[in-house]
Design an enzyme around this catalytic site. Sequence first.
Site, PDB file in Angstrom:
ATOM      1  N   LEU A   1      18.503 -22.872  -2.683  1.00  0.00           N
ATOM      2  CA  LEU A   1      19.094 -21.834  -3.846  1.00  0.00           C
ATOM      3  C   LEU A   1      21.095 -21.902  -3.970  1.00  0.00           C
ATOM      4  O   LEU A   1      21.050 -21.137  -3.386  1.00  0.00           O
ATOM      5  CB  LEU A   1      18.378 -20.607  -3.642  1.00  0.00           C
ATOM      6  CG  LEU A   1      16.419 -20.828  -3.576  1.00  0.00           C
ATOM      7  CD1 LEU A   1      16.579 -19.327  -3.334  1.00  0.00           C
ATOM      8  CD2 LEU A   1      15.777 -21.641  -4.658  1.00  0.00           C
TER       9      LEU A   1
ATOM     10  N   HIS B   1       7.369 -17.852   4.603  1.00  0.00           N
ATOM     11  CA  HIS B   1       7.525 -18.378   6.221  1.00  0.00           C
ATOM     12  C   HIS B   1       6.575 -17.870   7.450  1.00  0.00           C
ATOM     13  O   HIS B   1       6.034 -16.824   7.337  1.00  0.00           O
ATOM     14  CB  HIS B   1       8.519 -18.177   6.326  1.00  0.00           C
ATOM     15  CG  HIS B   1       9.676 -18.229   7.637  1.00  0.00           C
ATOM     16  ND1 HIS B   1      10.031 -19.827   7.656  1.00  0.00           N
ATOM     17  CD2 HIS B   1       9.083 -17.923   8.634  1.00  0.00           C
ATOM     18  CE1 HIS B   1      10.747 -20.031   8.593  1.00  0.00           C
ATOM     19  NE2 HIS B   1       9.914 -19.198   9.144  1.00  0.00           N
TER      20      HIS B   1
ATOM     21  N   ASN C   1       9.919 -15.075  -0.962  1.00  0.00           N
ATOM     22  CA  ASN C   1       9.217 -16.765   0.056  1.00  0.00           C
ATOM     23  C   ASN C   1       8.012 -15.938   1.057  1.00  0.00           C
ATOM     24  O   ASN C   1       8.575 -15.046   1.871  1.00  0.00           O
ATOM     25  CB  ASN C   1      10.604 -16.300   0.347  1.00  0.00           C
ATOM     26  CG  ASN C   1      10.199 -17.772   1.793  1.00  0.00           C
ATOM     27  OD1 ASN C   1       9.677 -19.261   1.147  1.00  0.00           O
ATOM     28  ND2 ASN C   1      10.556 -18.348   3.061  1.00  0.00           N
TER      29      ASN C   1
ATOM     30  N   ALA D   1      -2.877 -16.625   7.297  1.00  0.00           N
ATOM     31  CA  ALA D   1      -2.226 -15.369   7.165  1.00  0.00           C
ATOM     32  C   ALA D   1      -1.388 -15.403   5.933  1.00  0.00           C
ATOM     33  O   ALA D   1      -1.717 -14.749   4.929  1.00  0.00           O
ATOM     34  CB  ALA D   1      -0.901 -15.384   8.411  1.00  0.00           C
TER      35      ALA D   1
HETATM   36  C1  GRF Z   1       4.291 -24.131   3.738  1.00  0.00           C
HETATM   37  O1  GRF Z   1       3.466 -23.563   5.032  1.00  0.00           O
HETATM   38  C2  GRF Z   1       5.103 -22.578   4.016  1.00  0.00           C
HETATM   39  O2  GRF Z   1       4.478 -21.026   4.789  1.00  0.00           O
HETATM   40  C3  GRF Z   1       5.840 -22.988   3.637  1.00  0.00           C
HETATM   41  O3  GRF Z   1       5.555 -24.447   2.765  1.00  0.00           O
HETATM   42  C4  GRF Z   1       4.110 -24.516   3.205  1.00  0.00           C
HETATM   43  C5  GRF Z   1       3.626 -24.817   1.297  1.00  0.00           C
HETATM   44  O4  GRF Z   1       2.758 -25.214   1.677  1.00  0.00           O
HETATM   45  N1  GRF Z   1       7.116 -22.150   3.110  1.00  0.00           N
HETATM   46  P1  GRF Z   1       1.648 -25.489   0.266  1.00  0.00           P
HETATM   47  O5  GRF Z   1       2.735 -26.132  -1.175  1.00  0.00           O
HETATM   48  O6  GRF Z   1       1.469 -23.885  -0.411  1.00  0.00           O
HETATM   49  O7  GRF Z   1       0.452 -25.826   0.210  1.00  0.00           O
END
Ligand code: GRF
Length: 209
Positions: free
Chosen positions: A94, A110, A108, A180
Amino acid sequence: MLRVVVMVSGGGTNLQAILDAMKDGKITNAEISGVISNKKDAYALTRAEGAGIPAVCVSPKDYAQREDFNEALLAAVDSFAPDLVVLAGFLVILPELLVKNYKNRMINIHPALLPSFGGKGYYGLRVHEEVLARGCKVTGATVHFVDEGCDSGPILLQKAVEVKHSDTPEVLQRRVMEEAEWQILPRAIDLISNGKVVFEDGRVFAKDM
Ligand code: GRF
Protein backbone atom coordinates in the site's frame (compact mmCIF):
# COMPACT_ATOMS: atom_id res chain seq x y z
CA MET A 1 -24.59 4.44 7.03
CA LEU A 2 -20.92 3.33 6.97
CA ARG A 3 -19.53 3.52 3.44
CA VAL A 4 -17.16 0.60 2.87
CA VAL A 5 -14.62 0.09 0.08
CA VAL A 6 -13.29 -3.47 -0.29
CA MET A 7 -9.88 -4.03 -1.90
CA VAL A 8 -9.27 -7.45 -3.45
CA SER A 9 -6.82 -9.42 -5.60
CA GLY A 10 -8.33 -12.90 -5.84
CA GLY A 11 -11.46 -15.00 -5.73
CA GLY A 12 -13.35 -12.62 -3.45
CA THR A 13 -14.75 -15.18 -0.98
CA ASN A 14 -14.22 -12.68 1.84
CA LEU A 15 -16.03 -10.03 -0.22
CA GLN A 16 -18.83 -12.55 -0.73
CA ALA A 17 -19.01 -13.18 3.01
CA ILE A 18 -19.45 -9.44 3.56
CA LEU A 19 -22.14 -9.19 0.87
CA ASP A 20 -24.00 -12.19 2.33
CA ALA A 21 -23.76 -10.79 5.87
CA MET A 22 -25.21 -7.47 4.72
CA LYS A 23 -28.05 -9.27 2.96
CA ASP A 24 -28.72 -11.46 6.03
CA GLY A 25 -28.71 -8.50 8.42
CA LYS A 26 -25.53 -9.68 10.18
CA ILE A 27 -23.94 -6.41 9.18
CA THR A 28 -26.11 -3.33 9.78
CA ASN A 29 -25.62 0.37 9.10
CA ALA A 30 -23.11 -0.32 6.32
CA GLU A 31 -22.98 -0.54 2.54
CA ILE A 32 -20.22 -1.36 0.06
CA SER A 33 -19.73 1.76 -2.05
CA GLY A 34 -17.02 0.24 -4.25
CA VAL A 35 -14.63 -2.63 -4.90
CA ILE A 36 -11.08 -2.11 -6.13
CA SER A 37 -8.72 -4.77 -7.49
CA ASN A 38 -5.18 -4.68 -8.83
CA LYS A 39 -5.98 -7.66 -11.04
CA LYS A 40 -8.24 -7.34 -14.08
CA ASP A 41 -9.20 -11.03 -13.91
CA ALA A 42 -9.94 -11.18 -10.17
CA TYR A 43 -13.19 -13.11 -9.75
CA ALA A 44 -13.92 -10.72 -6.87
CA LEU A 45 -14.67 -8.06 -9.52
CA THR A 46 -17.23 -10.41 -11.07
CA ARG A 47 -18.82 -10.92 -7.66
CA ALA A 48 -19.05 -7.14 -7.17
CA GLU A 49 -20.59 -6.57 -10.59
CA GLY A 50 -23.07 -9.36 -9.91
CA ALA A 51 -24.11 -7.52 -6.76
CA GLY A 52 -24.47 -4.23 -8.63
CA ILE A 53 -21.49 -2.66 -6.86
CA PRO A 54 -19.13 -0.30 -8.74
CA ALA A 55 -15.89 -2.20 -9.32
CA VAL A 56 -12.64 -0.84 -10.70
CA CYS A 57 -9.26 -2.28 -11.51
CA VAL A 58 -6.14 -0.23 -10.83
CA SER A 59 -3.20 -2.30 -12.02
CA PRO A 60 0.48 -1.48 -11.46
CA LYS A 61 1.05 -2.90 -14.94
CA ASP A 62 -0.75 0.13 -16.42
CA TYR A 63 1.68 2.65 -14.95
CA ALA A 64 5.30 3.28 -15.95
CA GLN A 65 6.16 4.62 -12.50
CA ARG A 66 5.14 3.15 -9.15
CA GLU A 67 4.40 6.66 -7.94
CA ASP A 68 1.80 7.06 -10.71
CA PHE A 69 0.15 3.79 -9.69
CA ASN A 70 0.14 4.87 -6.04
CA GLU A 71 -1.55 8.16 -6.95
CA ALA A 72 -4.15 6.37 -9.10
CA LEU A 73 -4.89 3.87 -6.32
CA LEU A 74 -5.35 6.60 -3.73
CA ALA A 75 -7.62 8.52 -6.13
CA ALA A 76 -9.69 5.39 -6.76
CA VAL A 77 -10.18 4.79 -3.04
CA ASP A 78 -11.05 8.45 -2.39
CA SER A 79 -13.50 8.44 -5.31
CA PHE A 80 -15.78 6.13 -3.30
CA ALA A 81 -15.59 8.40 -0.22
CA PRO A 82 -15.24 5.46 2.20
CA ASP A 83 -15.58 5.62 5.97
CA LEU A 84 -13.84 2.23 6.11
CA VAL A 85 -11.40 0.49 3.77
CA VAL A 86 -11.35 -3.32 3.98
CA LEU A 87 -8.34 -5.23 2.62
CA ALA A 88 -9.66 -8.68 1.70
CA GLY A 89 -6.72 -10.48 0.20
CA PHE A 90 -5.31 -7.35 -1.41
CA LEU A 91 -1.78 -8.36 -2.35
CA VAL A 92 -0.26 -4.99 -3.18
CA ILE A 93 2.15 -2.95 -1.05
CA LEU A 94 0.00 0.00 0.00
CA PRO A 95 1.12 3.56 -0.69
CA GLU A 96 2.17 5.19 2.59
CA LEU A 97 -0.21 8.10 1.94
CA LEU A 98 -3.15 5.71 1.67
CA VAL A 99 -2.34 4.13 5.03
CA LYS A 100 -1.80 7.57 6.58
CA ASN A 101 -5.03 9.04 5.19
CA TYR A 102 -7.09 6.07 6.42
CA LYS A 103 -5.42 5.54 9.81
CA ASN A 104 -7.86 3.72 12.13
CA ARG A 105 -10.26 3.45 9.16
CA MET A 106 -8.58 0.55 7.32
CA ILE A 107 -8.75 -3.13 8.33
CA ASN A 108 -7.14 -6.29 6.97
CA ILE A 109 -7.98 -9.99 7.26
CA HIS A 110 -4.96 -12.22 7.79
CA PRO A 111 -5.19 -16.03 7.67
CA ALA A 112 -3.27 -16.72 10.88
CA LEU A 113 -3.28 -15.76 14.57
CA LEU A 114 -1.03 -12.68 14.44
CA PRO A 115 1.66 -11.96 15.38
CA SER A 116 2.41 -15.59 14.47
CA PHE A 117 2.89 -16.34 10.79
CA GLY A 118 2.55 -12.75 9.74
CA GLY A 119 4.73 -10.08 8.17
CA LYS A 120 6.62 -9.86 4.88
CA GLY A 121 6.08 -12.88 2.63
CA TYR A 122 3.33 -14.42 4.78
CA TYR A 123 0.26 -14.52 2.57
CA GLY A 124 -1.92 -17.11 0.82
CA LEU A 125 -0.98 -20.79 0.99
CA ARG A 126 2.49 -20.14 2.43
CA VAL A 127 0.95 -19.17 5.76
CA HIS A 128 -0.72 -22.57 6.06
CA GLU A 129 2.36 -24.42 4.82
CA GLU A 130 4.39 -22.83 7.62
CA VAL A 131 1.72 -23.60 10.24
CA LEU A 132 1.78 -27.27 9.21
CA ALA A 133 5.58 -27.38 9.00
CA ARG A 134 5.77 -26.06 12.58
CA GLY A 135 3.33 -28.70 13.78
CA CYS A 136 0.87 -26.17 15.21
CA LYS A 137 -2.30 -27.64 16.72
CA VAL A 138 -4.26 -24.41 16.40
CA THR A 139 -4.27 -21.64 13.83
CA GLY A 140 -6.95 -19.18 12.78
CA ALA A 141 -7.53 -15.71 11.38
CA THR A 142 -7.07 -12.13 12.53
CA VAL A 143 -8.76 -8.84 11.68
CA HIS A 144 -6.52 -5.90 12.49
CA PHE A 145 -6.35 -2.20 11.75
CA VAL A 146 -3.67 -1.38 9.21
CA ASP A 147 -0.67 0.67 10.23
CA GLU A 148 2.55 1.47 8.39
CA GLY A 149 3.95 -1.96 9.17
CA CYS A 150 3.14 -5.34 7.61
CA ASP A 151 0.38 -7.18 9.50
CA SER A 152 1.39 -5.17 12.59
CA GLY A 153 -1.59 -2.92 13.40
CA PRO A 154 -3.94 -3.19 16.42
CA ILE A 155 -5.85 -6.50 16.54
CA LEU A 156 -9.65 -6.22 16.65
CA LEU A 157 -10.84 -9.84 16.32
CA GLN A 158 -9.30 -13.30 16.15
CA LYS A 159 -10.80 -16.76 15.78
CA ALA A 160 -9.00 -20.05 16.36
CA VAL A 161 -9.30 -23.10 14.13
CA GLU A 162 -8.13 -26.66 14.80
CA VAL A 163 -5.21 -28.00 12.76
CA LYS A 164 -5.64 -31.68 11.93
CA HIS A 165 -2.74 -34.12 11.47
CA SER A 166 -4.08 -35.07 8.05
CA ASP A 167 -4.38 -31.49 6.81
CA THR A 168 -2.82 -30.37 3.58
CA PRO A 169 -2.18 -26.62 3.17
CA GLU A 170 -5.19 -26.39 0.86
CA VAL A 171 -7.52 -28.19 3.28
CA LEU A 172 -6.32 -26.05 6.18
CA GLN A 173 -6.68 -22.83 4.14
CA ARG A 174 -10.27 -23.69 3.35
CA ARG A 175 -11.08 -24.47 7.00
CA VAL A 176 -9.53 -21.17 8.13
CA MET A 177 -11.57 -19.30 5.54
CA GLU A 178 -14.85 -21.08 6.34
CA GLU A 179 -14.57 -21.21 10.12
CA ALA A 180 -12.66 -18.00 10.81
CA GLU A 181 -12.17 -15.44 8.03
CA TRP A 182 -15.73 -15.46 6.73
CA GLN A 183 -17.00 -15.12 10.32
CA ILE A 184 -14.78 -12.45 11.84
CA LEU A 185 -14.44 -10.07 8.89
CA PRO A 186 -18.19 -9.40 8.65
CA ARG A 187 -18.38 -9.20 12.46
CA ALA A 188 -15.58 -6.64 12.52
CA ILE A 189 -17.39 -4.46 9.97
CA ASP A 190 -20.61 -4.68 11.99
CA LEU A 191 -18.78 -3.66 15.17
CA ILE A 192 -17.31 -0.65 13.39
CA SER A 193 -20.55 0.35 11.65
CA ASN A 194 -22.33 0.28 15.01
CA GLY A 195 -19.70 2.26 16.90
CA LYS A 196 -18.68 -0.67 19.08
CA VAL A 197 -14.89 -0.35 18.74
CA VAL A 198 -12.68 1.30 21.36
CA PHE A 199 -9.04 2.29 20.86
CA GLU A 200 -6.97 2.13 24.06
CA ASP A 201 -3.19 2.62 24.46
CA GLY A 202 -2.42 1.53 20.90
CA ARG A 203 -4.72 -1.50 21.17
CA VAL A 204 -8.30 -1.89 20.06
CA PHE A 205 -11.26 -3.66 21.66
CA ALA A 206 -14.86 -4.44 20.83
CA LYS A 207 -17.27 -3.03 23.41
CA ASP A 208 -19.07 -5.72 25.50
CA MET A 209 -16.26 -8.20 24.81
C1 GRF B 1 -7.73 -15.05 2.11
O1 GRF B 1 -7.13 -16.28 2.42
C2 GRF B 1 -7.30 -14.02 3.10
O2 GRF B 1 -7.00 -14.53 4.37
C3 GRF B 1 -6.04 -13.52 2.51
O3 GRF B 1 -6.21 -13.56 1.11
C4 GRF B 1 -7.21 -14.50 0.79
C5 GRF B 1 -8.31 -13.81 0.06
O4 GRF B 1 -9.17 -14.72 -0.44
N1 GRF B 1 -5.76 -12.20 2.98
P1 GRF B 1 -10.49 -14.19 -1.18
O5 GRF B 1 -10.06 -13.38 -2.38
O6 GRF B 1 -11.26 -13.38 -0.20
O7 GRF B 1 -11.20 -15.46 -1.57
